[in-house]
Design a protein around this motif. Structure first.
Motif, short mmCIF file in Angstrom:
data_model
loop_
_atom_site.label_atom_id
_atom_site.label_comp_id
_atom_site.label_asym_id
_atom_site.label_seq_id
_atom_site.Cartn_x
_atom_site.Cartn_y
_atom_site.Cartn_z
N TYR A 38 -14.55 0.66 10.00
CA TYR A 38 -13.17 0.32 9.69
C TYR A 38 -12.95 0.48 8.19
O TYR A 38 -13.64 -0.13 7.37
N ASN A 39 -11.97 1.29 7.81
CA ASN A 39 -11.71 1.62 6.42
C ASN A 39 -10.82 0.55 5.78
O ASN A 39 -9.61 0.51 6.01
N LEU A 40 -11.45 -0.31 4.98
CA LEU A 40 -10.70 -1.37 4.30
C LEU A 40 -9.81 -0.80 3.20
O LEU A 40 -8.77 -1.40 2.86
N THR A 41 -10.18 0.32 2.62
CA THR A 41 -9.39 0.92 1.55
C THR A 41 -8.05 1.41 2.08
O THR A 41 -6.99 1.12 1.52
N LYS A 42 -8.08 2.16 3.18
CA LYS A 42 -6.84 2.67 3.78
C LYS A 42 -6.16 1.61 4.64
O LYS A 42 -4.96 1.65 4.82
N ASN A 43 -6.95 0.69 5.21
CA ASN A 43 -6.45 -0.48 5.91
C ASN A 43 -5.37 -0.18 6.95
O ASN A 43 -4.25 -0.69 6.89
N PRO A 44 -5.66 0.67 7.94
CA PRO A 44 -4.64 1.06 8.91
C PRO A 44 -4.10 -0.08 9.78
O PRO A 44 -3.00 0.03 10.31
#
Length: 158
Positions: A38-44
């Motif tokens: 899970y991409n916390l930077t992009k935070n979808p």
């Protein structure tokens, strides 16, 4: 609306391909990810700054990570239905392949596979699987690409 069969395939397959990591890490793009990629930077999923701060400090449980995968699969499925009118008519395994690729690269990354997507739309799954394997993505995520190409080509999970 995602079917139970497609959701199950997406959660199980994506979790296996991503692998679980309790604590946040930098992925190959330099973004911060956690759990099953899970991409916390992009935070979808649009977690609050407070939630992200807690996750960065404490990590994430497998259960919460699986929940994130499930939510992402639901979100991606809805986006794929909106983007490709023919998506819902695909076999369950082909829907799963598109979801897994979308989870890994984002919908924008998946959209760059124009030839592969056109072949999937036309149900030319063998040729689509060959196109997948010619990509830079396939060289980066070798085992995942082999698995997904095989599923697309054969119409079942080994």
């Amino acid at each position: 609306m995602i079917t139970a069969a497609v959701l199950s395939l997406c959660v199980i397959g994506t979790s296996e391909h991503e692998g679980y990591r309790k604590m946040p890490y930098h992925d190959r793009n330099g973004d911060i990810s956690v759990g099953y990629g899970y991409n916390l930077t992009k935070n979808p999923l649009e977690l609050s700054p407070r939630q992200i701060k807690i996750i960065k400090r404490q990590g994430i449980s497998k259960e919460k990570a699986e929940f994130f995968v499930s939510e992402m699969c639901n979100q991606l499925d809805a986006q794929l239905h909106e983007t490709y009118s023919w998506y819902s008519q695909l076999p369950v395994t082909s829907q799963y392949v598109m979801l897994d690729m979308g989870y890994n690269m984002g919908l924008g990354g998946l959209g760059k596979f124009t030839k592969t997507i056109k072949l999937i739309e036309n149900r030319r799954f063998t040729q689509a699987s060959q196109e997948m394997l010619k990509s830079k993505w396939a060289r980066q995520v070798y085992g995942r690409a082999i698995d997904l190409a095989s599923i697309l080509k054969n119409g079942h999970i080994a």
